[in-house]
Design an enzyme around this catalytic site. Structure first.
Site, PDB file in Angstrom:
ATOM      1  CG  ASP A  86      12.057 -50.558 -94.274  1.00 35.24           C
ATOM      2  OD1 ASP A  86      12.710 -49.955 -95.154  1.00 35.24           O
ATOM      3  OD2 ASP A  86      11.728 -50.059 -93.187  1.00 35.24           O
ATOM      4  CE  LYS A 103      27.325 -73.351 -91.897  1.00 34.99           C
ATOM      5  NZ  LYS A 103      27.598 -73.627 -90.488  1.00 34.99           N
ATOM      6  CB  SER A 127      31.215 -72.604 -88.313  1.00 35.66           C
ATOM      7  OG  SER A 127      30.234 -72.758 -89.313  1.00 35.66           O
TER       8      SER A 127
END
Lengths: 677, 557
Positions: free
Chosen positions: A307, A393, A382
């Site tokens: 994974d 940003k 934010s």
């Protein structure tokens, strides 16, 4: 644990092992190890004959008894090796058993029922399907699945990791293990384990070696050892006929000594210790194997499915670079980005601050009266408002909407490039001015690339599994150096991939945690389930990683390989030893009939008696000398099979030819010096 | 000069074998000209065989056993009844039961151990329809089994081992027969007789009457070499001037002994689809062969100092000398052929040791036609199993895993060598009825016993001449041991092949250790020497080694 305590524990371990090696002389137990059984039979025979000679006052009775004693020691050393390996596991089993105390638990009649109406039952009486309520401070009685509630659980009893973990109903963190403690809140649990079949029970049985079954390669090796024993039986049994034809008489005790030194006692005596120690190494790595077969199969794995998240990358996107807009200074962008992220507690925010620190050398302080602007799903921005400055940003479209401007051409191109490379571009703006972009990306863990190169050298193909789009996946795959990747992976695709690989004759290993991983885990030749995973996943897997660390898969493969290498190396060593033993014993028994055969005494051993004794003593001592190696496992450094073979053949093959010549000669010198022969 | 001759010999041998392998690969794949295919199909139809039906290992083994059993019964009956059957110009009587048993087994198992003397005890019918016939089909059996075993290792998963009747016919029709015709014509041209007329009675210059045996020899000698049979037409085999008249016939026969066994290595490489594997097997065999040959040549050329200077010429033909006799001795024992052009009994003790080792490892140093290759597969299985573990994987060969079943079968097959040599030999060294066979005293007598039982177990057929092979104890015991040495290896190996064939073939990665190249060759040689030869170290010490040390002390036997 103080050093003193540790020494005491160790000496306890040795005392127990010595006691156990005597218990293991029981023929019914010895029978399971044919080579050692045969050795014991020969030892018994020579003892009887030695005693008979002794009572009759015959000459040479002392030597006979001396030989018999060493033959017995050989058996005892083999028992000791096995007992020591088992003992190490048993110490761990005892601590586990302590957590398995019988407790009273609250049994519910249904998932939604209130705990006030629970009935109290004994934990040992629980059956699968029953529902129990466990509150903070209580021990979870047996394995199960959280069906209601959420709690932090201390699993240190099993994993050794003291930080509590979250277990909650639904999702992939619903599995709970018997013997662990609920630290806060409560859980309603559906029992999944039969009484006495819980995870803890299995683990205890495993580390004790009680349920240890021989693995396929071990069985094959045992057959080879039995075959070799039979061949040497023919050699020894027919020898008196040939000898008497030649006018030589060989005492039965000497024949027995020759037989025991020729049969593969070294590997025969250490074989089960190697197997138990291999399992123990896995347990130490906090991995539980449901069968020894799985560990061995791990050594054979051709393809590893890994994974991406947690194994290959850290799992969080992080700031990789700051790209200023044309005409904007890098320091200005860095300062703005840092300020916009100071209040951002997410890993991404922290990584931006970290990146800015690299550029600026120090961080700007939080301006007085600054007000953090948190991320909302509505604005998707934010930042920070301070002293009339407004820093933000956010994703490109959000910033475009905020400023009403599109990024200038050069910056736009860079932003595109970031997206194409699989990264995530964030734009930073002050007021209505776009200052530049932050390149967020999945950071590949350090050392992963080298690890995969090692695996490639071992002939193992790595395939990265990810839910990312193919673009992102390809970029990370290239960076991490995996051989292949599966993007936008679904459980069905995983299963298909495993079947495809298997159809090509490859053995596949994978790890997983969710219920939807269960089919793939079951299909894979080696399936490692995370302990935090769902019961379905744990049921389907053949190995369980208690630390829930996906990189463990690689450790498991290495342990599997080391196990096989240890067996092969010691077998080779054992067989190669025979050359020297022939050169010690044959001249000793034939020299009376054919004095010319003294030329075979290449070691120049002092006398026929000391030659035979030296060979028997060497045979016993080498066994005990190799116990540490058997328990630790042969050193294994990942490299190509050809390189490994060359190395091991040189050490254990060539070494096996030479070492006994030196050893037997040394023992002979010692015997002469001690006046024992 | 000697070295150049040897090199030239090997170059020609390898070249011819390489070409032979190319042809054999086509033959066994059925890539034959249409005319040949029609002949083949016609013959098989006569026998009621459906050549398209592939066989599993069980069917294959049953066919081999049934065919060989039938061959035995026919040959035994023929030998017993030869006195009343035609083509018996010298009026030779029927053979005694124990000798007929021994001879029939010997020829059916491709051993050609000769407890009889051909010119005195066999009619021409027995020689031609009996022995020569078995020379062809016993060789063909070995070749067919080898091809089936190779298919087991390299075939597609779930395929069959092939059809025994088809493989057998092809081995005989398109490989052995054409080569034999060429060689027989060549030998006849060199002076080997090929006639149905009886012995010539001549009167020597001293007035004594002499009976000079002759017969249809050339044809039988050709196949006895090509099929690694080794049973001579005459008692003294290829030392007889009618079997092997000159250097040219000797060279042709020497090459023929090793031709097909060497070709099988290359055939293996071709069938694997990677010729390096064939070269690896060849190299392992060649290393041991050359080392052994060097020992024999060294001792024979140096001679026995106690008999004076010069090469050891006792029991050797003047026309061949030490070199050609040494080469033949090494080839015939390595290749499970068993024909001789010099008396092995009279070789130096350590030359005898080499010959014993060549046979005792199971005739895998080139070995019998087909038999050498499949015998070597036993060592390959064991070598790969040990070494495979040392690289941290379940051992695999050519992509297929070697597991408990294969190891069990390999060990079973492997047991036949110590069983035949040690148990058979020990009994023969104890039982008074058997001990009468021993001619020489001391360690040489021991070597004689060992040689006989090793030769029988390895299906070689050569002997230390002084030993009394016709003793009823020996004919019976050796007959049984020849059966053991042949079928206790063939059946388990076919089973291994069948079980390998069922396994999936994994792709080769850098995690699988390479089974070609010098490392594997070294490993295989060590396996043969340590597992194969070391078992016999104690008895070899009592035989040839004791004899040699005694010789050095000036004592001879």
């Amino acid at each position: 644990m103080s050093k003193h305590q540790k020494t005491a524990d160790l000496s306890g371990l040795y005392t127990a092992a010595i006691r156990e090696s005597l218990v293991k002389l029981d023929p019914r137990r010895l029978w399971r190890n044919p080579v050692m059984f045969v050795t014991a039979v020969v030892a018994a025979l020579t003892t009887v004959l030695g005693l008979r000679d002794f009572l009759a006052g015959a000459a040479g009775a002392g030597t006979s008894l001396h030989i018999s004693a060493w033959l017995w020691l050989c058996v005892l050393f083999a028992n000791f090796a096995e007992a020591l390996a088992e003992g190490r596991g048993r110490a761990r089993a005892d601590t586990l058993r302590a957590t398995k105390a019988e407790t009273r638990v609250r049994l519910l009649s249904g998932v939604e029922e209130s705990p006030e109406r629970a009935t109290e039952v004994l934990s040992t009486a629980l059956r699968p399907g029953q529902i129990v309520y466990v509150a903070a401070g209580e021990i979870i009685p047996t394995d199960g699945e959280a069906v209601r509630g959420m709690a932090s659980v201390n699993e240190s009893a099993i994993t050794g990791e003291s930080a509590p973990v979250i277990r909650e109903a639904g999702g992939d963190r619903s599995g709970v293990t018997g013997g662990t403690t609920v630290v806060s809140d409560w859980l309603v649990i559906r029992v999944t384990a039969e009484p006495g079949k819980s995870f803890l029970d299995r683990m205890i049985a495993l580390v004790e070696g009680a349920e240890r079954q021989k693995t396929p390669n071990e069985i094959a090796l045992n057959i080879l050892l039995v075959g070799l024993t039979l061949i040497f039986l023919f050699v020894v049994v027919t020898l008196p006929a040939f000898a008497s034809y030649s006018g030589a008489a060989i005492p039965v005790i000497v024949l027995g000594a020759l037989f025991v030194t020729l049969i593969p006692t070294t590997i025969g005596g250490l074989l089960s210790a190697i197997g138990i120690a291999g399992m123990d190494r896995l347990v130490k790595a906090n991995v539980i194997a449901k069968s020894g077969r799985a560990v061995e199969a791990a050594g054979d794995v051709d393809t590893l499915l890994l994974d991406k998240t947690g194994t290959i990358t850290f799992g969080n996107r992080m700031a990789d670079a700051l790209i200023p807009a044309p005409g904007v200074e890098l320091r200005r962008l860095a300062e703005a980005a840092a300020l916009a992220s100071l209040a951002d507690e997410t890993p991404e925010g922290k990584s931006i601050v970290e990146k800015a620190r690299e550029v600026l050398g120090a961080l700007p302080g939080m301006p007085a009266g600054a007000e953090a602007v948190a991320f909302t799903a509505h604005t998707r921005l934010s930042g920070l408002d301070a002293g009339g400055r407004s820093l933000r940003k956010g994703a490109m479209d959000a910033v475009i909407r905020l400023t009403g401007k599109t990024p200038p051409g050069a910056l736009a191109e860079q932003v595109d490039a970031i997206a194409r490379s699989g990264g995530t571009p964030l734009l930073v703006a002050e007021g209505a001015e776009i200052l530049g972009a932050v390149h967020l990306k999945d950071i590949v863990k350090p050392g992963v690339r080298e690890r995969f190169a090692e695996l490639r050298a071992m002939g193992i193909r790595t395939v990265m599994i990810t839910g990312d789009n193919p673009l992102t996946a390809a970029a990370i795959a290239a960076e991490a150096g995996v051989d292949d990747f599966l993007a936008e992976a679904t459980p069905e695709m995983k299963l298909d991939l495993i079947r495809r690989e298997q159809a090509g004759g490859r053995l596949v290993a994978m790890c997983g945690d969710g219920s939807n991983d269960a089919p793939a885990l079951a299909q894979a030749d080696v399936g490692v389930a995370m302990n935090a995973g769902t019961p379905a996943a744990k049921e389907a897997a053949n190995l369980i990683d208690l630390d829930s660390d996906p990189t463990k898969l690689i450790e498991v493969v290495l342990v599997g390989k080391q196990l096989l290498i240890s067996r092969g190396a010691l077998t080779t060593f054992s067989i190669a030893n025979d050359v020297a033993k022939y050169f010690a014993i044959l001249p000793a028994i034939f020299v009376a009939a054919y004095p010319g055969l003294a030329v075979l005494n290449v070691m120049d051993l002092a006398s026929p008696t000391s030659a035979i004794l030296s060979a028997v003593i060497f045979n016993a001592l080498i066994l005990v000398a190799l116990v540490p190696l058997a328990l630790r496992g042969v050193r294994y450094r990942p490299s190509s099979a050809a390189a490994l073979l060359r190395r091991n053949l040189a050490i254990y093959g060539l070494g096996g030819l030479i070492v006994p010549f030196v050893g037997i000669k040394a023992i002979d010198l010692a015997l002469v010096a001690l006046n024992l022969a | 000069m000697t070295l150049i001759s040897y090199l030239l010999y090997f170059a020609v041998l390898v070249g011819l074998a390489w070409l032979m392998a190319a042809w054999m690969a086509r033959v066994y794949a059925g890539q034959l000209p249409a005319a040949l295919r029609r002949v083949e199909a016609g013959l098989l139809r006569l026998g009621g065989v459906d050549p398209g039906r592939g066989m599993g290992w069980g069917d294959y083994a049953r066919a081999v056993l049934a065919f060989n059993a039938a061959g035995f019964v026919l040959l035994y009956a023929l030998l017993r009844a030869q006195g009343v059957l035609p083509l018996n110009p010298d009026g030779i009587a029927g053979m005694a039961p124990d000798l007929a048993f021994n001879t029939a087994v010997s020829f059916v198992t491709n051993t050609n151990w000769q407890a009889y003397s051909g010119e005195a005890q066999l009619s021409y019918l027995s020689q031609m329809a009996g022995l020569t016939m078995q020379n062809f089909v016993s060789a063909g059996t070995g070749m067919a089994v080898a091809v089936a075993v190779i298919r087991g290792f390299v075939g597609a998963t779930g395929a069959t081992l092939g059809n025994f009747w088809l493989d057998l016919s092809r081995s005989v029709l398109w490989i052995l027969l054409p080569l034999s015709v060429v060689l027989a014509l060549f030998l006849a041209a060199q002076g080997v007789p090929q006639t149905l007329q009886g012995a010539v009675v001549a009167t020597g210059i001293e007035g004594e009457e002499q009976i000079i045996a002759r017969g249809p020899a050339a044809a039988q000698i050709a196949i006895k070499q090509l099929g690694t049979n080794g049973g001579g037409f005459f008692g003294v085999n290829s030392a007889h001037p009618f079997e092997n008249p000159n250097i040219a016939s000797n060279l042709a026969q020497s090459l023929s002994i090793l031709l097909i066994p060497v070709a099988f290595c290359f055939l293996f490489g071709r069938m694997v689809g990677d010729r390096r594997h064939g070269w690896a097997i060849f190299a392992a065999m060649a290393v041991m062969f050359v080392a052994g040959l060097a020992v024999i040549h060294g001792y024979e050329a140096a001679g026995n100092p106690s008999l004076g200077l010069g090469a050891n010429m006792e029991g050797k033909e003047q026309r061949f000398g030490a070199m050609l006799s040494s080469l033949w001795a090494a080839s015939t024992t390595a290749a499970s052929n068993g024909s001789v052009n010099a008396m092995h009994d009279s070789f130096m003790p350590l030359s005898g040791l080499v010959m014993l080792v060549f046979m005792a490892v199971g005739e895998v140093i080139f070995g019998g036609v087909g038999a050498g290759l499949y015998g070597m597969m036993l060592y390959v299985v064991l070598a790969v199993f040990l070494a495979g573990l040392m690289v941290g994987r379940t051992p695999e060969y050519l992509g297929r895993k070697i597991e408990a079943r294969e190891v069990t079968l390999a060990v079973l097959a492997f047991l036949s060598m110590p069983l035949g040599i040690l148990v058979g030999g020990a009994v023969a060294a104890t039982v008074p009825a058997a001990l009468t066979s021993v001619q020489e005293a001391g360690p040489h007598g021991m070597s004689e016993i060992l040689y006989a039982y090793t030769s029988a177990t390895g299906n070689n057929g050569s002997a230390f001449g002084g030993w009394g092979a016709a003793n009823p104890w020996q004919t019976t015991a050796l007959g049984i041991i020849m059966i053991l040495g042949r079928y206790a290896i063939i059946v388990p190996l076919l089973a291994i092949a069948g079980s390998m064939l069922r396994k999936p073939q994994a792709p080769v990665t850098s995690g699988t250790f390479p089974t070609h190249g010098p490392l594997f060759v070294t490993l295989l040689v060590l396996t043969v020497l340590i597992l194969g030869a070391l078992t016999f170290f104690p008895v070899l010490a009592l035989g040839p080694i004791a004899e040699e040390t005694a010789r050095m002390a000036g004592q001879s036997f």
